[in-house]
Motif scaffolding. Structure first.
Motif, PDB file in Angstrom:
ATOM      1  N   PRO A 108      24.905 -52.668 -34.201  1.00 56.62           N
ATOM      2  CA  PRO A 108      24.615 -51.828 -33.030  1.00 56.62           C
ATOM      3  C   PRO A 108      25.896 -51.343 -32.359  1.00 56.62           C
ATOM      4  O   PRO A 108      26.914 -52.041 -32.379  1.00 56.62           O
ATOM      5  CB  PRO A 108      23.826 -52.762 -32.107  1.00 56.62           C
ATOM      6  N   PRO A 109      25.869 -50.153 -31.780  1.00 56.61           N
ATOM      7  CA  PRO A 109      27.063 -49.631 -31.102  1.00 56.61           C
ATOM      8  C   PRO A 109      27.299 -50.347 -29.775  1.00 56.61           C
ATOM      9  O   PRO A 109      26.412 -50.983 -29.223  1.00 56.61           O
ATOM     10  CB  PRO A 109      26.707 -48.161 -30.866  1.00 56.61           C
ATOM     11  N   GLU A 116      29.315 -59.679 -24.120  1.00 58.52           N
ATOM     12  CA  GLU A 116      28.270 -60.528 -23.528  1.00 58.52           C
ATOM     13  C   GLU A 116      27.239 -59.681 -22.791  1.00 58.52           C
ATOM     14  O   GLU A 116      26.031 -59.908 -22.912  1.00 58.52           O
ATOM     15  CB  GLU A 116      28.911 -61.535 -22.570  1.00 58.52           C
ATOM     16  N   MET A 117      27.711 -58.694 -22.031  1.00 57.50           N
ATOM     17  CA  MET A 117      26.792 -57.815 -21.314  1.00 57.50           C
ATOM     18  C   MET A 117      25.954 -56.994 -22.293  1.00 57.50           C
ATOM     19  O   MET A 117      24.760 -56.797 -22.086  1.00 57.50           O
ATOM     20  CB  MET A 117      27.567 -56.888 -20.385  1.00 57.50           C
ATOM     21  N   ASP A 118      26.600 -56.539 -23.367  1.00 58.14           N
ATOM     22  CA  ASP A 118      25.868 -55.769 -24.363  1.00 58.14           C
ATOM     23  C   ASP A 118      24.728 -56.588 -24.964  1.00 58.14           C
ATOM     24  O   ASP A 118      23.620 -56.074 -25.169  1.00 58.14           O
ATOM     25  CB  ASP A 118      26.813 -55.311 -25.476  1.00 58.14           C
ATOM     26  N   GLU A 119      24.987 -57.848 -25.255  1.00 61.98           N
ATOM     27  CA  GLU A 119      23.944 -58.706 -25.811  1.00 61.98           C
ATOM     28  C   GLU A 119      22.793 -58.875 -24.828  1.00 61.98           C
ATOM     29  O   GLU A 119      21.629 -58.927 -25.223  1.00 61.98           O
ATOM     30  CB  GLU A 119      24.534 -60.074 -26.185  1.00 61.98           C
ATOM     31  N   GLN A 120      23.103 -58.952 -23.544  1.00 61.91           N
ATOM     32  CA  GLN A 120      22.049 -59.080 -22.538  1.00 61.91           C
ATOM     33  C   GLN A 120      21.188 -57.812 -22.490  1.00 61.91           C
ATOM     34  O   GLN A 120      19.967 -57.887 -22.399  1.00 61.91           O
ATOM     35  CB  GLN A 120      22.674 -59.342 -21.161  1.00 61.91           C
ATOM     36  N   LEU A 135      20.453 -43.552 -38.014  1.00 64.03           N
ATOM     37  CA  LEU A 135      21.063 -42.241 -37.850  1.00 64.03           C
ATOM     38  C   LEU A 135      20.828 -41.415 -39.115  1.00 64.03           C
ATOM     39  O   LEU A 135      20.466 -41.960 -40.163  1.00 64.03           O
ATOM     40  CB  LEU A 135      22.568 -42.390 -37.612  1.00 64.03           C
ATOM     41  N   PRO A 136      21.036 -40.105 -39.066  1.00 63.85           N
ATOM     42  CA  PRO A 136      20.947 -39.301 -40.288  1.00 63.85           C
ATOM     43  C   PRO A 136      21.949 -39.788 -41.331  1.00 63.85           C
ATOM     44  O   PRO A 136      23.056 -40.220 -41.006  1.00 63.85           O
ATOM     45  CB  PRO A 136      21.298 -37.887 -39.805  1.00 63.85           C
ATOM     46  N   ALA A 137      21.535 -39.715 -42.602  1.00 63.33           N
ATOM     47  CA  ALA A 137      22.420 -40.126 -43.694  1.00 63.33           C
ATOM     48  C   ALA A 137      23.405 -39.022 -44.060  1.00 63.33           C
ATOM     49  O   ALA A 137      24.556 -39.292 -44.380  1.00 63.33           O
ATOM     50  CB  ALA A 137      21.592 -40.524 -44.916  1.00 63.33           C
ATOM     51  N   ASP A 138      22.959 -37.783 -44.017  1.00 62.41           N
ATOM     52  CA  ASP A 138      23.791 -36.646 -44.399  1.00 62.41           C
ATOM     53  C   ASP A 138      23.623 -35.553 -43.354  1.00 62.41           C
ATOM     54  O   ASP A 138      22.583 -34.891 -43.300  1.00 62.41           O
ATOM     55  CB  ASP A 138      23.376 -36.128 -45.783  1.00 62.41           C
ATOM     56  N   TYR A 139      24.655 -35.357 -42.540  1.00 62.54           N
ATOM     57  CA  TYR A 139      24.555 -34.388 -41.452  1.00 62.54           C
ATOM     58  C   TYR A 139      24.517 -32.955 -41.955  1.00 62.54           C
ATOM     59  O   TYR A 139      24.122 -32.051 -41.231  1.00 62.54           O
ATOM     60  CB  TYR A 139      25.705 -34.577 -40.462  1.00 62.54           C
ATOM     61  N   ALA A 140      24.892 -32.729 -43.207  1.00 61.53           N
ATOM     62  CA  ALA A 140      24.819 -31.376 -43.766  1.00 61.53           C
ATOM     63  C   ALA A 140      23.375 -30.918 -43.924  1.00 61.53           C
ATOM     64  O   ALA A 140      23.111 -29.726 -44.068  1.00 61.53           O
ATOM     65  CB  ALA A 140      25.533 -31.323 -45.115  1.00 61.53           C
ATOM     66  N   TYR A 214      19.025 -47.642 -30.019  1.00 64.34           N
ATOM     67  CA  TYR A 214      17.597 -47.936 -29.951  1.00 64.34           C
ATOM     68  C   TYR A 214      16.737 -46.701 -29.661  1.00 64.34           C
ATOM     69  O   TYR A 214      15.540 -46.835 -29.452  1.00 64.34           O
ATOM     70  CB  TYR A 214      17.343 -49.004 -28.881  1.00 64.34           C
ATOM     71  N   SER A 215      17.326 -45.538 -29.663  1.00 64.35           N
ATOM     72  CA  SER A 215      16.570 -44.324 -29.352  1.00 64.35           C
ATOM     73  C   SER A 215      16.019 -43.679 -30.614  1.00 64.35           C
ATOM     74  O   SER A 215      16.712 -43.567 -31.631  1.00 64.35           O
ATOM     75  CB  SER A 215      17.472 -43.322 -28.627  1.00 64.35           C
ATOM     76  N   LYS A 216      14.784 -43.219 -30.567  1.00 69.63           N
ATOM     77  CA  LYS A 216      14.209 -42.482 -31.689  1.00 69.63           C
ATOM     78  C   LYS A 216      14.934 -41.164 -31.910  1.00 69.63           C
ATOM     79  O   LYS A 216      14.896 -40.607 -33.012  1.00 69.63           O
ATOM     80  CB  LYS A 216      12.714 -42.245 -31.438  1.00 69.63           C
ATOM     81  N   HIS A 217      15.611 -40.670 -30.882  1.00 65.99           N
ATOM     82  CA  HIS A 217      16.372 -39.429 -31.028  1.00 65.99           C
ATOM     83  C   HIS A 217      17.520 -39.581 -32.030  1.00 65.99           C
ATOM     84  O   HIS A 217      17.980 -38.585 -32.589  1.00 65.99           O
ATOM     85  CB  HIS A 217      16.921 -38.987 -29.676  1.00 65.99           C
ATOM     86  N   HIS A 218      17.989 -40.801 -32.266  1.00 68.65           N
ATOM     87  CA  HIS A 218      19.059 -41.013 -33.243  1.00 68.65           C
ATOM     88  C   HIS A 218      18.655 -40.504 -34.626  1.00 68.65           C
ATOM     89  O   HIS A 218      19.511 -40.086 -35.406  1.00 68.65           O
ATOM     90  CB  HIS A 218      19.405 -42.499 -33.351  1.00 68.65           C
ATOM     91  N   THR A 219      17.396 -40.575 -34.952  1.00 68.04           N
ATOM     92  CA  THR A 219      16.938 -40.251 -36.303  1.00 68.04           C
ATOM     93  C   THR A 219      16.970 -38.753 -36.599  1.00 68.04           C
ATOM     94  O   THR A 219      16.979 -38.352 -37.762  1.00 68.04           O
ATOM     95  CB  THR A 219      15.497 -40.741 -36.518  1.00 68.04           C
ATOM     96  N   GLY A 220      16.935 -37.934 -35.560  1.00 65.31           N
ATOM     97  CA  GLY A 220      16.786 -36.501 -35.772  1.00 65.31           C
ATOM     98  C   GLY A 220      15.344 -36.082 -35.946  1.00 65.31           C
ATOM     99  O   GLY A 220      15.057 -34.925 -36.273  1.00 65.31           O
TER     100      GLY A 220
END
Length: 311
Positions: A108-109, A116-120, A135-140, A214-220
């Motif tokens: 995860p980013p 520690e805060m990120d884990e929380q 994330l997308p595999a191939d941005y092309a 964790y966003s569905k927007h990551h997938t495109g």
């Protein structure tokens, strides 16, 4: 909880024989060249045929592509009869859909400057029902749509089809958000706060926004939409039209509600403006067992080597 972080941050089956033949061909390819777990899925039989226009490499500091395209939508979708889904089924449909051009999910980013805060943050997000997204595999293979917003190719076609369908019914839709990378999602998640950022109640923020990763927007494959002239899409005439009969209009174009009102433990509160693309085939076949009497769903299951969720 308080977190302090720094600023660095036909007739009714419609051409199903064609689908079945294409899906079987993909299945043979899969048997010969099996893909590793979590690898991107080969693009299944295209009920849409579009050219590849303007491949691009995203600049290091930006998440936007630099090409445009558009493709007509095929006729015949109106004749399909779609199953009804519960809120949890809508969510499961997106999570289990075999969508093309997605990468394996890696570490995860970062969210803040504190591990520690990120884990929380992540722990509370998962408790609410958020899931890690690829994330997308191939941005092309991504395509630029309205106002510099990018989508995966099948989702781009499906958005244009939905937009046109709405216009023909008197509704002017607008695309407000589409693909978002980790860095941009981090900015979205932290946007309401000033330096030094302070979360008086992290749970309240998680009701409205996913942390990066964790966003569905990551997938495109996710979009936020609105109706021109209406401040709140959930109370707009366009939303009433698109959501009627268990979102029949959305399904016709391969879209489903991203966070439905009866979705249960799904992350944010219901978001009537967000939709995710899964494709018409996935919607039609969700409840079908692989050994059923539907040639489309049987062939598709055999091609993927998977059992359908609704079995």
């Amino acid at each position: 909880m308080s977190l302090l972080v720094s600023a660095d941050i036909p007739s009714s089956r419609w051409r199903r024989c064609r689908w079945a033949i294409a899906a079987l061909a993909i299945g043979l390819t899969t048997l010969v060249f099996p893909r590793p777990l979590g690898a991107a899925v080969a693009e299944p039989n295209a009920w849409i045929s579009e050219p590849i226009i303007g491949p691009w490499a995203p600049p290091p500091a930006l998440d936007e592509p630099v090409s445009r395209w558009q493709e007509p939508v095929p006729a015949g979708v109106d004749s399909l009869s779609f199953p009804h889904f519960t809120g949890p089924e809508f969510n499961e449909l997106f999570t289990t859909a075999e969508l093309p051009n997605l990468s394996s999910i890696s570490a995860p980013p970062t969210i803040t400057d504190s591990a520690e805060m990120d884990e929380q943050v992540r722990a509370e997000a998962v408790e609410r029902g958020y899931q890690r997204r690829a994330l997308p595999a191939d941005y092309a293979l991504m395509r630029l749509i309205d106002d510099g917003l990018a989508l995966q190719r099948p989702a781009a076609v499906a958005w244009l089809a939905l937009e046109q369908d709405a216009a023909e019914h008197g509704f002017e839709l607008e695309l407000k958000s589409a693909y978002r990378g980790h860095r941009y999602q981090r900015e979205v998640f932290l946007r309401p706060f000033e330096v030094p950022y302070e979360f008086d109640d992290l749970a309240e923020r998680l009701k409205m926004s996913a942390p990066p990763g964790y966003s569905k927007h990551h997938t495109g494959y996710a979009i936020d939409i609105g109706q021109v002239g209406h401040a709140h899409f959930g109370s707009s005439p366009a939303h009433e039209w698109i959501s009627a009969d268990n979102f029949a209009i959305a399904k016709k174009h391969g879209w489903i509600p991203s966070y439905p009102p009866d979705g249960g433990r799904q992350g944010p509160v219901p978001e009537p403006w967000e939709f995710t693309y899964v494709g018409v085939e996935a919607i039609l076949c969700f409840h079908q067992p692989p050994a059923g009497d539907d040639p489309l769903c049987t062939a598709s299951a055999a091609a993927r080597g998977l059992r359908h969720v609704g079995e």
